[in-house]
Design a protein around this motif. Sequence first.
Motif, PDB file in Angstrom:
ATOM      1  N   ALA A 246       8.333   0.523 -13.098  1.00 52.79           N
ATOM      2  CA  ALA A 246       7.094   0.760 -12.370  1.00 52.79           C
ATOM      3  C   ALA A 246       7.222   2.075 -11.616  1.00 52.79           C
ATOM      4  CB  ALA A 246       6.815  -0.380 -11.395  1.00 52.79           C
ATOM      5  N   ILE A 247       6.150   2.882 -11.676  1.00 49.88           N
ATOM      6  CA  ILE A 247       6.220   4.201 -11.046  1.00 49.88           C
ATOM      7  C   ILE A 247       4.824   4.700 -10.693  1.00 49.88           C
ATOM      8  CG2 ILE A 247       6.149   5.447 -13.256  1.00 49.88           C
ATOM      9  CD1 ILE A 247       8.313   7.360 -11.911  1.00 49.88           C
ATOM     10  N   ASN A 248       4.753   5.484  -9.628  1.00 53.58           N
ATOM     11  CA  ASN A 248       3.529   6.194  -9.274  1.00 53.58           C
ATOM     12  C   ASN A 248       3.404   7.400 -10.192  1.00 53.58           C
ATOM     13  OD1 ASN A 248       2.553   4.816  -6.807  1.00 53.58           O
ATOM     14  ND2 ASN A 248       4.503   5.482  -5.945  1.00 53.58           N
ATOM     15  N   VAL A 249       2.178   7.676 -10.632  1.00 56.59           N
ATOM     16  CA  VAL A 249       1.943   8.808 -11.522  1.00 56.59           C
ATOM     17  C   VAL A 249       0.562   9.406 -11.221  1.00 56.59           C
ATOM     18  CG1 VAL A 249       1.077   7.286 -13.368  1.00 56.59           C
ATOM     19  CG2 VAL A 249       1.976   9.541 -13.956  1.00 56.59           C
TER      20      VAL A 249
ATOM     21  N   VAL B  31       5.335  -6.649  -3.579  1.00 56.91           N
ATOM     22  CA  VAL B  31       5.338  -7.740  -4.563  1.00 56.91           C
ATOM     23  C   VAL B  31       6.167  -7.349  -5.785  1.00 56.91           C
ATOM     24  CG1 VAL B  31       3.885  -9.081  -6.143  1.00 56.91           C
ATOM     25  CG2 VAL B  31       3.176  -8.754  -3.769  1.00 56.91           C
ATOM     26  N   VAL B  32       6.030  -6.109  -6.238  1.00 57.63           N
ATOM     27  CA  VAL B  32       6.827  -5.625  -7.374  1.00 57.63           C
ATOM     28  C   VAL B  32       8.315  -5.756  -7.052  1.00 57.63           C
ATOM     29  CG1 VAL B  32       7.483  -3.543  -8.666  1.00 57.63           C
ATOM     30  CG2 VAL B  32       5.063  -4.088  -8.324  1.00 57.63           C
TER      31      VAL B  32
ATOM     32  N   GLU C  41      -2.689  -1.136   1.400  1.00 53.68           N
ATOM     33  CA  GLU C  41      -2.970  -2.010   0.258  1.00 53.68           C
ATOM     34  C   GLU C  41      -1.961  -1.782  -0.874  1.00 53.68           C
ATOM     35  OE1 GLU C  41      -6.780  -3.272  -2.523  1.00 53.68           O
ATOM     36  OE2 GLU C  41      -6.632  -1.176  -1.857  1.00 53.68           O
ATOM     37  N   LEU C  42      -1.704  -0.532  -1.174  1.00 53.18           N
ATOM     38  CA  LEU C  42      -0.782  -0.220  -2.263  1.00 53.18           C
ATOM     39  C   LEU C  42       0.662  -0.570  -1.892  1.00 53.18           C
ATOM     40  CD1 LEU C  42      -0.622   0.792  -5.118  1.00 53.18           C
ATOM     41  CD2 LEU C  42      -0.486   3.123  -4.238  1.00 53.18           C
ATOM     42  N   MET C  43       1.027  -0.399  -0.634  1.00 51.44           N
ATOM     43  CA  MET C  43       2.384  -0.776  -0.228  1.00 51.44           C
ATOM     44  C   MET C  43       2.577  -2.285  -0.378  1.00 51.44           C
ATOM     45  SD  MET C  43       5.309   0.336   0.547  1.00 51.44           S
ATOM     46  CE  MET C  43       5.329   1.942   1.284  1.00 51.44           C
ATOM     47  N   GLY C  44       1.537  -3.065  -0.152  1.00 51.01           N
ATOM     48  CA  GLY C  44       1.614  -4.502  -0.399  1.00 51.01           C
ATOM     49  C   GLY C  44       1.895  -4.792  -1.863  1.00 51.01           C
TER      50      GLY C  44
END
Length: 188
Positions: A7-10, A34-35, A27-30
């Motif tokens: 999983a990675i930010n792109v 979970v990941v 929201e994204l840090m949540g």
Amino acid sequence: MRPLRYAINVTLDGCVHHEAGVAPDEELMGFWTVVMERADAVIYGRTTYEMMQGAWRRPASGVWPDWMSEWEVPFADALDRIPKHVVSSTLESVDWNAELVRGDLVDAVRGLKAQPGEGLSVGGVTLPLALANEGLIDEYTFVVHPIIAGHGPRLLDGLSELTRLELIDRREFGSGVIAQTYRPAPVR
């Protein structure tokens, strides 16, 4: 057999550099928490290990730094406690709940995958490319940010052959970020 998940930010133009302006909001840090909590362990190369350790290792005082928002703490806690496997031929030793991976990379990762558990997570740029080239990644999550970076390392740049994927999950965030999860498509 434990699945290996990448999983990675792109960015929209495929940039995966951590300085390309893809910092997560609450929201994204949540989502990232979970990941991380879905994994029994992470596998990092030296560069990613050192970067993550510098940002997310609990200080010796036990108190998270002032720069960290309250909503970042659950991610930091999850990453701080998870076992880490570090692939490096230059590091002599590691700590932070970590062990060095030595010898043949493919054999080592197959051995980690063969252990019981929920799954493994791999991060970074170079190591995931090597693992994808060997067909060892079972799931890919690309967290696509509405940004065009114009420079930097590109997602899986240099992959040796075409890899067909099938979409298994998609999630949109209020910020315009879209997380798309894929698995390798069956050969037909």
